[in-house]
Scaffold this motif. Structure first.
Motif, PDB file in Angstrom:
ATOM      1  N   GLN A 192      34.574  49.114  48.547  1.00  0.00           N
ATOM      2  CA  GLN A 192      33.290  48.527  48.153  1.00  0.00           C
ATOM      3  C   GLN A 192      32.303  48.521  49.315  1.00  0.00           C
ATOM      4  OE1 GLN A 192      33.481  44.813  45.941  1.00  0.00           O
ATOM      5  NE2 GLN A 192      35.514  45.318  45.172  1.00  0.00           N
ATOM      6  N   GLN A 193      32.804  48.320  50.513  1.00  0.00           N
ATOM      7  CA  GLN A 193      31.924  48.327  51.681  1.00  0.00           C
ATOM      8  C   GLN A 193      31.308  49.710  51.887  1.00  0.00           C
ATOM      9  OE1 GLN A 193      33.723  46.956  55.452  1.00  0.00           O
ATOM     10  NE2 GLN A 193      32.019  45.500  55.507  1.00  0.00           N
ATOM     11  N   PHE A 248      27.850  44.992  41.731  1.00  0.00           N
ATOM     12  CA  PHE A 248      28.065  44.576  40.344  1.00  0.00           C
ATOM     13  C   PHE A 248      29.471  44.993  39.912  1.00  0.00           C
ATOM     14  CE2 PHE A 248      23.514  45.442  40.909  1.00  0.00           C
ATOM     15  CZ  PHE A 248      22.983  44.218  40.556  1.00  0.00           C
ATOM     16  N   PRO A 249      30.405  44.040  39.797  1.00  0.00           N
ATOM     17  CA  PRO A 249      31.816  44.380  39.611  1.00  0.00           C
ATOM     18  C   PRO A 249      32.142  45.100  38.307  1.00  0.00           C
ATOM     19  CG  PRO A 249      31.483  42.008  39.417  1.00  0.00           C
ATOM     20  CD  PRO A 249      30.208  42.585  39.942  1.00  0.00           C
ATOM     21  N   GLN A 265      27.314  53.807  39.451  1.00  0.00           N
ATOM     22  CA  GLN A 265      26.190  53.039  38.902  1.00  0.00           C
ATOM     23  C   GLN A 265      25.647  52.047  39.924  1.00  0.00           C
ATOM     24  OE1 GLN A 265      28.300  51.587  35.457  1.00  0.00           O
ATOM     25  NE2 GLN A 265      27.110  52.885  34.059  1.00  0.00           N
ATOM     26  N   ASN A 266      26.524  51.453  40.707  1.00  0.00           N
ATOM     27  CA  ASN A 266      26.085  50.529  41.752  1.00  0.00           C
ATOM     28  C   ASN A 266      25.209  51.225  42.785  1.00  0.00           C
ATOM     29  OD1 ASN A 266      27.251  47.547  42.078  1.00  0.00           O
ATOM     30  ND2 ASN A 266      28.719  48.747  40.868  1.00  0.00           N
ATOM     31  N   LEU A 274      33.811  48.961  39.637  1.00  0.00           N
ATOM     32  CA  LEU A 274      33.810  48.487  41.016  1.00  0.00           C
ATOM     33  C   LEU A 274      34.923  47.472  41.265  1.00  0.00           C
ATOM     34  CD1 LEU A 274      31.845  48.643  43.646  1.00  0.00           C
ATOM     35  CD2 LEU A 274      31.401  46.280  42.985  1.00  0.00           C
ATOM     36  N   ARG A 275      35.243  46.645  40.274  1.00  0.00           N
ATOM     37  CA  ARG A 275      36.256  45.605  40.450  1.00  0.00           C
ATOM     38  C   ARG A 275      37.631  46.172  40.755  1.00  0.00           C
ATOM     39  NH1 ARG A 275      38.734  45.924  35.575  1.00  0.00           N
ATOM     40  NH2 ARG A 275      37.441  46.526  33.793  1.00  0.00           N
ATOM     41  N   THR A 276      37.845  47.481  40.480  1.00  0.00           N
ATOM     42  CA  THR A 276      39.135  48.099  40.770  1.00  0.00           C
ATOM     43  C   THR A 276      39.188  48.659  42.192  1.00  0.00           C
ATOM     44  OG1 THR A 276      38.522  50.317  39.969  1.00  0.00           O
ATOM     45  CG2 THR A 276      39.343  48.728  38.342  1.00  0.00           C
TER      46      THR A 276
END
Length: 213
Positions: free
Chosen positions: A146-147, A97-98, A104-105, A138-140
């Protein structure tokens, strides 16, 4: 949990690819706690296989059984229960979730059905070099970061089986090996089955069996 493939083959895949496969249209039994490495170039159905096992695609002939129950025969409620307590997954496309933070993800998975304490998230993140990213949106984060977040997330819930679709594709060699060690340690702790699908053989994955798709 035991897994059995009974002559499974994707309905869309060319016959020549099915005939040359060590998986498609073959009988295969995977015992609890075993580590299976699926090696396949693009276009052989690697991601499809992982999705078949997770129950999100059903466009195949044959049967996939988990503890003698066909995945396609499970109700929505039974499939949801399986995913929350028996089968975890690291998607190739991550499915994060970006707009939420990295923490939180990860925490959303742990909160639904926790296996570890929340503090374990930070321990794993520190090992993988992303502890400073946990509170960031997350988008940053880079795709490699992210992986690593997706890997940590998959380890927070109970599971007897962990499905992995190219889980290390954007990691450097050091982080690949650290991530693999984290996963292996969790598998030992839970006596869990690991099924790892990748484009090529991963030498530091201690597989009991290697099958070419």
């Amino acid at each position: 949990m035991t897994i059995r493939f009974e002559q499974v083959k994707p309905r869309y895949l060319e016959a020549v690819k099915i005939e040359s496969s060590e998986v498609w249209n073959k009988p295969i039994d995977i015992k609890q706690g075993k580590h299976l490495h699926i090696v396949a170039p693009s276009g052989r159905g690697k991601t499809s296989l992982i999705h078949f096992l997770y129950g999100i695609r059903k466009d195949y002939d044959g049967n996939i059984l988990m503890d003698d129950r066909g995945i396609r025969d499970l109700s929505i409620e039974e499939l949801s229960s399986l995913r929350s307590s028996k089968v975890s997954i690291i998607f190739q496309d991550l499915r994060l979730f970006p707009e939420h933070s990295a923490f939180q993800n990860i925490e959303v998975k742990r909160a639904l059905n926790p296996f570890h304490a929340s503090s374990r998230i930070r321990e794993m993140a520190t090992k993988l070099g992303i502890e400073a990213k946990l509170e960031k949106p997350l988008r940053t984060c880079s795709y490699g970061e992210q992986q690593r977040i997706a890997i940590i997330r998959a380890l927070q819930q109970p599971f007897d089986v962990l499905l992995m679709d190219e889980p290390f594709s954007h990691l450097d060699e050091q982080n690949r090996q650290i991530a693999m060690q984290l996963i292996s340690d969790e598998a030992v702790q839970r006596n869990a089955t690991l099924i790892l699908a990748d484009l090529k053989k991963i030498d530091y994955f201690q597989a009991d069996q290697i099958l070419h798709l």
